[in-house]
Design an enzyme around this catalytic site. Structure first.
Site, short mmCIF file in Angstrom:
data_model
loop_
_atom_site.label_atom_id
_atom_site.label_comp_id
_atom_site.label_asym_id
_atom_site.label_seq_id
_atom_site.Cartn_x
_atom_site.Cartn_y
_atom_site.Cartn_z
N TYR A 125 27.83 42.56 44.38
CA TYR A 125 27.73 44.00 44.15
C TYR A 125 26.47 44.40 43.39
O TYR A 125 26.33 45.55 42.99
CB TYR A 125 28.99 44.51 43.44
CG TYR A 125 30.16 44.55 44.38
CD1 TYR A 125 30.62 43.37 44.96
CD2 TYR A 125 30.79 45.73 44.73
CE1 TYR A 125 31.67 43.38 45.85
CE2 TYR A 125 31.84 45.75 45.62
CZ TYR A 125 32.28 44.56 46.18
OH TYR A 125 33.32 44.58 47.07
N LYS A 172 36.06 30.69 45.44
CA LYS A 172 35.75 29.91 46.65
C LYS A 172 34.74 28.84 46.21
O LYS A 172 33.64 28.74 46.76
CB LYS A 172 35.16 30.86 47.70
CG LYS A 172 34.94 30.25 49.05
CD LYS A 172 36.22 30.10 49.86
CE LYS A 172 35.95 29.38 51.16
NZ LYS A 172 37.17 28.97 51.86
#
Ligand code: NAD
Length: 477
Positions: A125, A172
């Site tokens: 972001y 992840k």
């Protein structure tokens, strides 16, 4: 009286804000409001940030901001005001409680009471994106130690203060070993300081599947920005509706409260559920110490929901008694102020909950040694051996080409002819002897590349920190 900044936003924003403020006033909340204009009108007046400098001044002065959803116009050039606000004001924690209200709100998950805590400033972001070749775009994923420490510590403190039993972390890090790896590592470090709270980590894909299937096994979940953005919507939706979830964005100085949904511009007038923004407002009241008003509103809201007075998004013939519009729903909540729900458990808020985090302390810097460089090259050929031959002509001193990857997969030496290649090549140069690699070597490589008409589109330095390699290997290396 506490002055808070409000923005009525776009689409359904003004209606749900009016409904929310009417309920707050009726509940006797000791607040005054100062309104600013943000969103579509401001964007379309030519201000690509969607907010004026004067409005920023008001937000910074009052420190507490209740914001209705806004419409970000489609098309390039408009920056998301939500992302900008969170980052400018350092609102690092986004808290999104998702609870099912079975059997009054239809849900496949009758037992669900989770809080998603999303890191709010970092990750993809940053909006740092570049086109580097004809075929390849890049978005930079930045994860910092202070960013991880703040959000993870906030999460454990939140769990402790609200009597939650377990904190789960989703990342992840089997793929992103450095960025998500840092998030996971910091989670493990800080979890040790809270032995009374159970902790666990899931890889986000299976974690997300479990969240959608058996949300009752989770309590508080903390995750990096992108996963948190996606999964908090999933969690809200499976709890009943995105229309009933509120959220808070907390920083060291300021805080912003909102519904999780957007401005739903296509919704018919006076049909939207104001509960999401109202939920955000209840979190705001708790945050500023207006616990009594917060409790009164939440209990009246629960009473309204259990009595079957529902807006269109929640209305089902089997569970609802009356279909109402936005304004009528607000009036129903107001009529219930002072009453407790009888079928759903009433809430009791604790006005002693204050989450104060220690200031981040920068650790002693590690010993950082330059050991090589990745030159990223725009090259339209297809055979990596040919590119390697060209690059070997610019080798300097004992600095040698050691590897070429394409989109991360190793294609030289010993690549597979089956591997699909784009025009974007990462070419790794390292020193083949004990003589350490120097910045001059990079300049020499760049100089020779320029002479040889090799199109270097960017460089990435390779470092060791305290003797440990701190860069990814090529896939297949
Ligand atoms: P949205 O959340 O606005 O609406 C999606 C659907 O969810 C709606 O069609 C409606 O069916 C349902 N819904 C949303 N809010 C509801 C409510 N209060 N009551 C009942 N049903 C409700 O998502 P979108 O259509 O993808 O986005 C519309 C605009 O909102 C876009 O411009 C987007 O950029 C913006 N947006 C703003 C925010 C924000 O300001 N925080 C957040 C998300 C999207």
């Amino acid at each position: 009286m506490r002055t808070i900044t409000i923005a009525k936003g776009d689409g359904i924003g003004p209606e749900i804000m009016d409904a929310t403020l009417k309920i707050l006033k009726a509940a006797g909340a000791q607040i005054e409001t100062e309104e600013i204009q943000v969103g579509e009108k401001v964007y379309l007046s030519g201000n690509t940030s969607g907010i004026s400098k004067e409005s920023w001044d008001i937000i910074r002065k009052n420190k507490i901001f209740l914001k209705a959803p806004i419409t970000t116009p489609q098309g390039g050039g408009y920056k998301s005001l939500n992302v900008t606000t969170r980052k400018f004001l350092g609102l690092y924690a986004n808290i999104r409680p998702c609870m099912s209200l079975h059997p009054f709100v239809t849900t496949k998950h009758p037992v669900m009471d989770i809080v998603i805590i999303r890191e709010n400033e970092e990750d993809l972001y940053g909006g740092i994106e570049h086109q580097q070749t004809d075929e390849v775009m890049q978005c930079l994923k930045l994860i910092s130690r202070p960013g991880c420490e703040k959000i993870v510590r906030y999460t454990f403190e939140y769990a402790k203060q609200y009597g939650r039993k377990k904190v789960t972390c989703f990342t992840k890090d089997n793929i992103m070993k450095q960025t998500d790896g840092l998030f996971h590592k910091v989670f493990e470090e800080i979890a040790m300081e809270y032995p009374e709270i159970e902790n666990e980590h899931w890889i986000v894909d299976i974690g997300a599947a479990k969240l959608a299937d058996t949300p009752e096994i989770f309590d508080v979940i903390v995750m990096p920005n992108l996963y948190g953005d996606i999964l908090s919507d999933v969690a809200a939706q499976i709890a009943g509706s995105v229309g009933i979830a509120g959220s808070s964005n907390i920083g060291e100085e300021c805080a912003m409260f909102e519904a999780i949904h957007g401005s739903a511009p296509r919704m018919a007038r006076d049909t939207a559920n104001p509960s999401g923004l109202l939920g955000g407002a209840v979190m705001m009241l708790n945050h500023i110490g207006e616990t009594e008003a917060a409790e009164k509103i939440q209990n009246a809201w629960l009473k309204t929901i259990e009595s079957g007075i529902h807006t269109k998004d929640l209305y089902r013939a089997e569970t609802s008694t009356k279909l109402v519009g936005t304004a009528e729903f607000a009036d129903a909540v107001i009529a219930n102020l002072g009453q407790l729900p009888t079928k759903l458990p009433p809430v009791k808020y604790d006005n002693t909950v204050v989450i104060n985090l220690p200031k981040y302390k920068r650790a002693t810097p590690k010993n950082k040694v330059l050991v090589g460089v990745d030159l990223f090259v725009d090259w339209k050929g297809l055979n990596a051996d040919e590119l390697a031959q060209m690059l070997q002509t610019i080798e300097v001193r004992d600095v040698k080409l050691t590897m070429i990857t394409n989109r991360g997969i190793k294609v030289w030496p010993e690549g597979f002819q089956e591997t699909f290649c784009t025009d974007h090549w990462r070419c790794r140069f390292k020193s083949s002897s004990a003589i350490s690699f120097s910045y001059e070597d990079i300049l020499a490589l760049m100089h020779d590349a320029l002479q040889s008409k090799i199109d270097v589109i960017k460089t990435e330095n390779l470092y060791q920190f305290d003797g440990k390699d701190a860069y990814s290997l090529g896939q297949g290396q």
